[in-house]
Design an enzyme around this catalytic site. Structure first.
Site, PDB file in Angstrom:
ATOM      1  N   CYS A   1      -8.410 -21.416   4.758  1.00  0.00           N
ATOM      2  CA  CYS A   1      -9.214 -21.541   3.316  1.00  0.00           C
ATOM      3  C   CYS A   1      -9.304 -20.172   2.642  1.00  0.00           C
ATOM      4  CB  CYS A   1     -10.514 -22.020   3.609  1.00  0.00           C
ATOM      5  SG  CYS A   1     -11.657 -21.035   4.405  1.00  0.00           S
TER       6      CYS A   1
ATOM      7  N   CYS B   1     -12.726 -15.892   4.295  1.00  0.00           N
ATOM      8  CA  CYS B   1     -12.879 -14.618   4.915  1.00  0.00           C
ATOM      9  C   CYS B   1     -12.628 -13.456   4.053  1.00  0.00           C
ATOM     10  CB  CYS B   1     -12.469 -14.506   6.378  1.00  0.00           C
ATOM     11  SG  CYS B   1     -10.744 -15.241   6.333  1.00  0.00           S
TER      12      CYS B   1
ATOM     13  N   CYS C   1      -9.253 -22.626  12.463  1.00  0.00           N
ATOM     14  CA  CYS C   1      -9.038 -21.879  11.264  1.00  0.00           C
ATOM     15  C   CYS C   1      -8.522 -22.882  10.240  1.00  0.00           C
ATOM     16  CB  CYS C   1      -8.458 -21.116  11.315  1.00  0.00           C
ATOM     17  SG  CYS C   1      -8.008 -20.105   9.840  1.00  0.00           S
TER      18      CYS C   1
ATOM     19  N   TYR D   1       0.785  -1.098   0.086  1.00  0.00           N
ATOM     20  CA  TYR D   1      -0.136   0.083   0.090  1.00  0.00           C
ATOM     21  C   TYR D   1       0.898   1.115   0.047  1.00  0.00           C
ATOM     22  CZ  TYR D   1      -3.823  -3.313   0.641  1.00  0.00           C
ATOM     23  OH  TYR D   1      -4.812  -4.323   0.577  1.00  0.00           O
TER      24      TYR D   1
ATOM     25  N   ARG E   1      -6.298 -14.950  11.397  1.00  0.00           N
ATOM     26  CA  ARG E   1      -7.627 -15.762  11.154  1.00  0.00           C
ATOM     27  C   ARG E   1      -8.041 -16.531  11.938  1.00  0.00           C
ATOM     28  NH1 ARG E   1      -4.801 -17.905   5.821  1.00  0.00           N
ATOM     29  NH2 ARG E   1      -3.083 -17.592   7.453  1.00  0.00           N
TER      30      ARG E   1
ATOM     31  N   ALA F   1     -22.907 -28.463   6.910  1.00  0.00           N
ATOM     32  CA  ALA F   1     -24.209 -28.008   7.060  1.00  0.00           C
ATOM     33  C   ALA F   1     -24.982 -28.840   8.103  1.00  0.00           C
ATOM     34  CB  ALA F   1     -24.989 -27.976   5.801  1.00  0.00           C
TER      35      ALA F   1
HETATM   36  C1  LIG Z   1      -9.891 -11.241   6.146  1.00  0.00           C
HETATM   37  C2  LIG Z   1      -8.603 -10.297   6.479  1.00  0.00           C
HETATM   38  C3  LIG Z   1      -8.537  -8.914   6.307  1.00  0.00           C
HETATM   39  C4  LIG Z   1      -7.264  -8.462   6.445  1.00  0.00           C
HETATM   40  N1  LIG Z   1      -7.101  -7.251   6.517  1.00  0.00           N
HETATM   41  C5  LIG Z   1      -5.730  -6.478   6.765  1.00  0.00           C
HETATM   42  C6  LIG Z   1      -5.507  -5.288   7.068  1.00  0.00           C
HETATM   43  O1  LIG Z   1      -6.754  -4.464   7.138  1.00  0.00           O
HETATM   44  N2  LIG Z   1      -4.397  -4.812   7.129  1.00  0.00           N
HETATM   45  C7  LIG Z   1      -3.472  -5.584   7.378  1.00  0.00           C
HETATM   46  O2  LIG Z   1      -2.310  -5.127   7.777  1.00  0.00           O
HETATM   47  N3  LIG Z   1      -3.408  -7.078   7.064  1.00  0.00           N
HETATM   48  C8  LIG Z   1      -4.764  -7.536   6.757  1.00  0.00           C
HETATM   49  N4  LIG Z   1      -4.699  -8.696   6.677  1.00  0.00           N
HETATM   50  C9  LIG Z   1      -3.619  -9.748   7.150  1.00  0.00           C
HETATM   51  C10 LIG Z   1      -3.889 -10.237   8.482  1.00  0.00           C
HETATM   52  O3  LIG Z   1      -3.378  -9.069   9.486  1.00  0.00           O
HETATM   53  C11 LIG Z   1      -2.624 -11.192   8.964  1.00  0.00           C
HETATM   54  O4  LIG Z   1      -1.269 -10.387   8.793  1.00  0.00           O
HETATM   55  C12 LIG Z   1      -2.747 -12.456   8.032  1.00  0.00           C
HETATM   56  O5  LIG Z   1      -4.126 -12.811   7.957  1.00  0.00           O
HETATM   57  C13 LIG Z   1      -1.732 -13.638   8.491  1.00  0.00           C
HETATM   58  O6  LIG Z   1      -1.968 -13.817   9.709  1.00  0.00           O
HETATM   59  P1  LIG Z   1      -2.757 -15.415  10.091  1.00  0.00           P
HETATM   60  O7  LIG Z   1      -1.828 -16.397   9.279  1.00  0.00           O
HETATM   61  O8  LIG Z   1      -2.545 -15.387  11.530  1.00  0.00           O
HETATM   62  O9  LIG Z   1      -4.120 -15.187   9.609  1.00  0.00           O
HETATM   63  C14 LIG Z   1      -6.292  -9.486   6.607  1.00  0.00           C
HETATM   64  C15 LIG Z   1      -6.364 -10.672   6.656  1.00  0.00           C
HETATM   65  C16 LIG Z   1      -7.600 -11.338   6.529  1.00  0.00           C
HETATM   66  C17 LIG Z   1      -7.683 -12.861   6.510  1.00  0.00           C
HETATM   67  S1  SF4 Z   2     -12.884 -18.273   6.595  1.00  0.00           S
HETATM   68 FE1  SF4 Z   2     -11.189 -19.910   6.566  1.00  0.00          FE
HETATM   69  S2  SF4 Z   2      -9.315 -18.645   6.770  1.00  0.00           S
HETATM   70 FE2  SF4 Z   2     -11.085 -17.349   7.271  1.00  0.00          FE
HETATM   71  S3  SF4 Z   2     -10.979 -17.606   9.511  1.00  0.00           S
HETATM   72 FE3  SF4 Z   2     -12.600 -18.965   8.868  1.00  0.00          FE
HETATM   73  S4  SF4 Z   2     -11.555 -20.957   8.294  1.00  0.00           S
HETATM   74 FE4  SF4 Z   2      -9.940 -19.351   8.529  1.00  0.00          FE
END
Ligand SMILES: Cc1cc2nc3c(=O)[nH]c(=O)nc-3n(C[C@H](O)[C@H](O)[C@H](O)COP(=O)(O)O)c2cc1C
Ligand code: SF4
Length: 641
Positions: free
Chosen positions: A343, A346, A340, A171, A317, A389
């Site tokens: 997938c 979200c 989680c 960004y 997530r 479901a």
């Molecule tokens: C639905 C969703 C929205 C996200 N929006 C942002 C965001 O607004 N800003 C950001 O820095 N990262 C965003 N991310 C990245 C997350 O902050 C995080 O770094 C990423 O999901 C990896 O972490 P995890 O493996 O624990 O999910 C988003 C991730 C998801 C799943």
């Molecule tokens: S939609 Fe999938 S990736 Fe997102 S939080 Fe739920 S299980 Fe995790």
């Protein structure tokens, strides 16, 4: 009770005077829940309140727009005016009782502005399909810096404890750092110190406007993860400059638009795949470093802290899927965590301007209205089919006090979940099946497996209501030759019921999720594979990040992808097709053919057998859909019955 295995994870921590009760941080994650005018609403507040209540140590509200010309993809919070303060204040106040630091992320999408005019350090478009961004003048850069400061001040006035500058994922601030998007020759381009000037000016301006005591954190991509992008050494050098400028913590994510799988790692990437970036950056700074990226395995998170690779662990997530993750880990209730499955459904929804929903948690996005009310009166509920479901419907109906039984024709609970996890990249899906099965057992749902349901079974079970969640059958396309001995349904392959000879030539008809997964399975088994798809692209129904990666992987492994090709006939040793663009005829020499062209709902035939009790057909049995819609349909049926 604290488990010794996660002692560090639950040791309090302090950042710039902010006290964290533990080391788990919820990183910023867009929800698609705010109002279209950028204000905060009850749905957004309820979503975050639920996450704060689960025991997380620090929480960062989603990326929020800093200037009127900034647009993401859908409804996002805005920060660039006093009119946003009241809604944000309500949000902060709702989270205050949980006594954790609450911050908000300051965001300008730069050339990733999809709804307005993209802006960037240089006029380099994101891709050949996106417009050339407007190249920012010096004056415009200064104006933007002021907007970041104004937005930080608005956040401070609303009561936030800190702000995080979104300098990751390419960004705007990240675009200045990246040699891929910054070709400037003035003081904002060229050497790294110049490319870091814009983020550093933002930090200075925020501190000047909000006071040097107001905590300013920074999120960076530890590496862009794409050819020609910056590497971790560059990111570490920028972080050292940010620390000098007064940033009090660094959150190390990764990736850019071309490498989204680094940002939100799909299930096929290993847990902890970004830790080395955090560790490298930690060696360059003395402020706390936050690691992220599939760290939802408590022992791994603990190890990262024990190794000194990071000070805090961001869990994204997994907190969407189960907001109580921190509390359950702390109390040693690991088996109770709703897993989680990475997938990315979200993020796919949010990226398509929809509200976040979750494949494993139907409360997500409707936290403000979610209510499991006791059934009045409790009834005998028979759930037929134990896919996502059916099991979700059984869980919720049981929680409401109904007397629930679930009936599955296969030997094991899970329905389509079993086959959904057959592709090598999707094994994690089984963890959700096991979770659902365990929960319904514990709740006392009566379980019957290996039973083919007929009218007699239903009448003996004497239910008041039958929930039909029998799923869908594979569609048999009306192609001449479809009944031939060389033609197999893809489900047979995904169920491991097919033996493949090395080098055997397969055509997979249909390039949606099932077709691609079948190709993945076949290639792993040693076949030669061509996917034949009528549409211009393959991978429909697979979320963007997984899709990009899966398709690249299939191509790398030698799968041929034939698009705009409508199969007209299947012969014993060939597939004949017609091009949908120019009508040209073609043929493909094959040994066998797998069909994966869609689903037809199975519910009506069973519903016809029910005489007397109320019947509800749900999920794929009514309308074949994805995982998210199945779990949500199950939940809805359970809430309504
Ligand atoms: C639905 C969703 C929205 C996200 N929006 C942002 C965001 O607004 N800003 C950001 O820095 N990262 C965003 N991310 C990245 C997350 O902050 C995080 O770094 C990423 O999901 C990896 O972490 P995890 O493996 O624990 O999910 C988003 C991730 C998801 C799943
Ligand atoms: S939609 Fe999938 S990736 Fe997102 S939080 Fe739920 S299980 Fe995790």
């Amino acid at each position: 009770m604290k488990t010794t295995e996660t002692e560090l994870l639950f040791t309090p921590f302090e950042i710039a005077g902010l006290r964290l009760p533990n080391r788990i941080v919820m990183p910023a994650m867009g929800t698609g829940l705010p109002e279209h005018d950028g204000t905060c609403n009850d749905a957004t507040i309820a979503y975050y309140r639920r996450r704060a209540a689960g025991g997380v140590g620090m929480l960062t509200i989603e990326a929020s727009l800093v200037s009127p010309d900034a647009y993401g993809v859908g409804p996002e919070l805005r920060l660039h005016g006093e009119e946003y303060i009241p809604g944000l204040r309500r949000l902060v106040e709702a989270l205050r009782p949980y006594e954790i630091p609450i911050g908000i992320q300051l965001w300008h999408p730069g050339r990733q502005t999809l709804l307005g005019t993209p802006i960037a350090p240089s006029p380099v478009p994101l891709s050949s399909r996106t417009p050339i961004p407007h190249e920012l003048t010096r004056d415009e850069i200064h104006t933007l810096v002021d907007y970041y400061a104004l937005s930080a001040w608005v956040s401070q006035e609303a009561g936030f404890d800190f702000v995080e500058i979104h300098g990751a994922h390419c960004y705007l601030p990240c675009e200045f750092i990246s040699p891929l998007s910054n070709l400037r020759t003035d003081e904002y381009g060229g050497p790294l110190e110049n490319r870091a000037r814009f983020p550093l000016e933002i930090v200075d301006a925020v501190r000047e406007r909000c006071g040097a005591d107001f905590p300013v954190m920074y999120r960076i991509s530890g590496a862009e993860g794409a050819e020609g992008g910056f590497e971790v050494e560059d990111a570490a050098a920028v972080c050292a400059l940010l620390e000098e400028a007064g940033v009090c913590a660094i959150s190390v994510s990764a990736g850019n638009w071309y490498a989204l799988h680094q940002t939100i790692g799909p299930m096929f990437l290993p847990r902890g795949f970004l830790v080395s970036l955090a560790a490298t950056i930690k060696r360059s700074v003395s402020v706390p470093v936050i690691a992220v990226g599939r760290l939802d395995e408590p022992s791994l998170a603990e190890q990262v802290l024990a190794d000194g690779d990071a000070d805090l662990i961001a869990i994204g997530r997994a907190l969407i899927a189960d907001p109580d993750f921190p509390r359950k880990v702390q109390e040693g209730r690991l088996a109770e965590i709703r897993p989680c499955i990475s997938c990315n459904a979200c993020v796919d929804l949010v990226a398509n301007a929809k509200q976040a929903r979750c494949a494993v948690n139907p409360e997500v996005g409707r936290d403000d209205t979610w209510l499991i009310e006791p059934a009045a009166p409790p009834r005998r509920v028979m759930v037929v089919g134990s896919g996502p479901a059916g099991m979700e419907a059984a869980r919720i109906a049981r929680l409401r006090g109904h007397d629930v039984s679930i009936w599955e024709r296969d030997a094991e609970l899970g329905g389509k979940l079993d086959v959904a996890s057959r592709a090598p990249s999707k094994a994690l899906v089984l963890s959700f099946r096991d979770y659902q099965a365990r929960i319904i057992r514990e709740l006392g749902v009566e379980i019957h497996t290996g039973v083919e349901i007929d009218a007699d079974t239903i009448s003996k079970a004497a239910p008041d209501v039958v929930l039909v969640a029998t799923g869908a059958d594979p569609l048999v396309p009306p192609i001449p030759g479809i009944g031939g001995p060389t033609v197999i349904d893809a489900q047979e392959i995904l169920h491991d019921r097919v033996t493949v000879a090395p080098g055997e030539r397969f055509a997979v008809i249909g390039g949606s999720a099932t077709g691609c997964e079948t190709a993945e399975w076949l290639i792993a088994a040693g076949a030669e594979v061509t996917i034949v798809e009528m549409l211009p692209t393959v991978g429909q129904g697979i979320e963007l990040i997984t899709r990009r990666h899966l398709l690249a992987d299939l191509r790398k492994q030698g799968v041929t992808i034939l698009t705009k090709a409508k199969v007209t006939r299947i012969e014993p040793d060939a597939v004949l097709y017609e091009r949908t663009d120019d009508g040209e005829q073609g043929s493909l020499a094959v040994d066998r053919v797998a069909t994966a062209v869609g689903w037809t709902p199975r519910g009506a035939s069973l519903a016809d057998l029910v005489v007397g009790p109320e019947v509800v057909v749900l999920g794929d049995a009514a309308h074949p859909g994805d995982f998210v819609s199945a779990v949500n349909a199950g939940a809805d049926a359970g809430l309504r019955v």
